[in-house]
Design a protein around this motif. Structure first.
Motif, mmCIF file in Angstrom:
data_model
loop_
_atom_site.group_PDB
_atom_site.id
_atom_site.type_symbol
_atom_site.label_atom_id
_atom_site.label_comp_id
_atom_site.label_asym_id
_atom_site.label_seq_id
_atom_site.Cartn_x
_atom_site.Cartn_y
_atom_site.Cartn_z
ATOM 1 N N SER A 122 -50.133 27.352 24.471
ATOM 2 C CA SER A 122 -50.043 28.078 25.735
ATOM 3 C C SER A 122 -48.696 28.776 25.874
ATOM 4 O O SER A 122 -47.812 28.660 25.015
ATOM 5 N N THR A 123 -48.536 29.460 26.991
ATOM 6 C CA THR A 123 -47.286 30.163 27.263
ATOM 7 C C THR A 123 -46.101 29.198 27.296
ATOM 8 O O THR A 123 -45.049 29.470 26.713
ATOM 9 N N SER A 124 -46.272 28.079 27.980
ATOM 10 C CA SER A 124 -45.165 27.122 28.087
ATOM 11 C C SER A 124 -44.794 26.563 26.715
ATOM 12 O O SER A 124 -43.617 26.294 26.445
ATOM 13 N N GLU A 125 -45.776 26.409 25.846
ATOM 14 C CA GLU A 125 -45.484 25.894 24.501
ATOM 15 C C GLU A 125 -44.791 26.942 23.637
ATOM 16 O O GLU A 125 -43.962 26.607 22.794
ATOM 17 N N LEU A 126 -45.120 28.203 23.856
ATOM 18 C CA LEU A 126 -44.394 29.273 23.158
ATOM 19 C C LEU A 126 -42.921 29.249 23.551
ATOM 20 O O LEU A 126 -42.035 29.372 22.685
ATOM 21 N N VAL A 127 -42.648 29.087 24.842
ATOM 22 C CA VAL A 127 -41.265 29.040 25.321
ATOM 23 C C VAL A 127 -40.528 27.857 24.685
ATOM 24 O O VAL A 127 -39.387 27.985 24.231
ATOM 25 N N ASP A 128 -41.185 26.688 24.644
ATOM 26 C CA ASP A 128 -40.566 25.514 24.012
ATOM 27 C C ASP A 128 -40.271 25.773 22.540
ATOM 28 O O ASP A 128 -39.207 25.395 22.024
ATOM 29 N N TRP A 129 -41.222 26.406 21.856
ATOM 30 C CA TRP A 129 -41.062 26.668 20.424
ATOM 31 C C TRP A 129 -39.881 27.605 20.161
ATOM 32 O O TRP A 129 -39.067 27.364 19.273
ATOM 33 N N LEU A 130 -39.790 28.663 20.944
ATOM 34 C CA LEU A 130 -38.676 29.601 20.776
ATOM 35 C C LEU A 130 -37.336 28.913 21.039
ATOM 36 O O LEU A 130 -36.346 29.186 20.351
ATOM 37 N N LYS A 131 -37.321 28.023 22.026
ATOM 38 C CA LYS A 131 -36.088 27.288 22.314
ATOM 39 C C LYS A 131 -35.663 26.455 21.112
ATOM 40 O O LYS A 131 -34.470 26.390 20.763
#
Length: 281
Positions: free
Chosen positions: A222-231
């Motif tokens: 999901s979107t939130s997981e993409l943000v976590d991954w980029l972090k």
């Protein structure tokens, strides 16, 4: 005042229209969408945008509608009566206010979030129909009627785990948060990581959407997981070069534990990698 998103929340034009329509119509806004698409966060940002207090009612499988109004603690009253305590003569001492009561008696308009309503029993939404319509409810133990001083802005989220009753749906303004396209995701990423390398974002998004396209994936990232991954990619200094040089024969990309959340999906990606290797021989 109209909702146009905030500095920390990217709201599409359709979502902005839905929020503002629900506020004008004074109806609850029912928001559905994949987990991780920002439904719960919307309530926080909505409260911030309107300068309102947020009251959150997290729904569980055991939650009953009555709990949102109030609960009468008869057991405590019986125990106190056996102990001869003076407060037992006032039943109000044993009434615990629920989230709707808290929202109704607020001195100013608040935002009320009823989060993940589909987790509760199928009768749960119907049991709230009258209270949400009339903005009032009766407390039988004390004989008083609680009326909303200011009609709250009500946001109801659902992950679509079960169908909601038609009678309830008729009383809501509905909006489905579609999964963001690539340009919207870039805007979301920019909000979270100002100044991030756009080439890193482009490579990461390509991998991200490739994973989402895998057939039979149990849970798409999901979107939130993409943000976590980029972090994580930035924290470990994994640049776009590493992502660009990814070997299609490998099962999953670096730090993909932020994206792939089940053993079944890991095994699926590994099988696809095995098939890719066989196809190249």
């Amino acid at each position: 005042m109209k909702f146009e998103g905030t500095a920390t929340y990217v709201a599409t034009a359709d979502l902005q229209l839905a929020v503002n329509a629900a506020v004008i119509l004074q109806r609850p806004l029912l928001v559905k969408g994949e987990p991780g698409t920002g439904k719960t966060l919307l309530a926080e940002e909505l409260a911030q945008a309107f300068g309102a207090r947020l009251i959150t009612w997290h729904i569980k499988s055991t939650t009953k509608a009555q709990q949102g109004l109030y609960e009468y603690d008869a057991v405590s009253r019986l125990r106190d009566s056996q102990l001869g305590m003076e407060k037992v003569h006032d039943v109000a001492n044993y009434i615990r206010k629920g989230k709707l009561w808290e929202a109704f008696e607020a001195e100013e308009r608040v935002v009320l979030l009823i989060d993940e309503i589909d987790k509760a029993d199928i009768e749960f939404p119907n049991d709230l129909l009258q209270e949400l319509d009339r903005m009032e409810f009766h407390v039988y133990e004390t004989g008083e009627t609680i009326r909303a001083r200011h009609r709250p802005i009500i946001l109801i989220t659902s992950n679509n785990e079960k169908e909601l009753p038609d009678a309830f749906l008729r009383r809501c303004f509905f909006h489905y948060i579609a999964f963001p396209d690539q340009e919207t995701l870039k805007r979301i990423v920019d909000v979270h990581f100002p100044g991030i390398s756009q080439s890193l974002v482009n490579e990461a998004l390509e991998i991200f959407f490739d994973i989402r396209k895998v057939p039979s994936l149990k849970k798409k990232p999901s979107t939130s997981e993409l943000v976590d991954w980029l972090k994580l990619l930035m924290a470990d200094e994994i640049g776009e070069a590493v992502l660009r040089e990814r070997d299609p024969r490998k099962a999953i990309p670096p730090l993909a534990g932020a994206l792939v959340k089940s053993e079944q999906d890991v095994q699926l990606l590994e099988r696809l990698a095995f098939m890719t290797r066989r196809g190249r021989h």
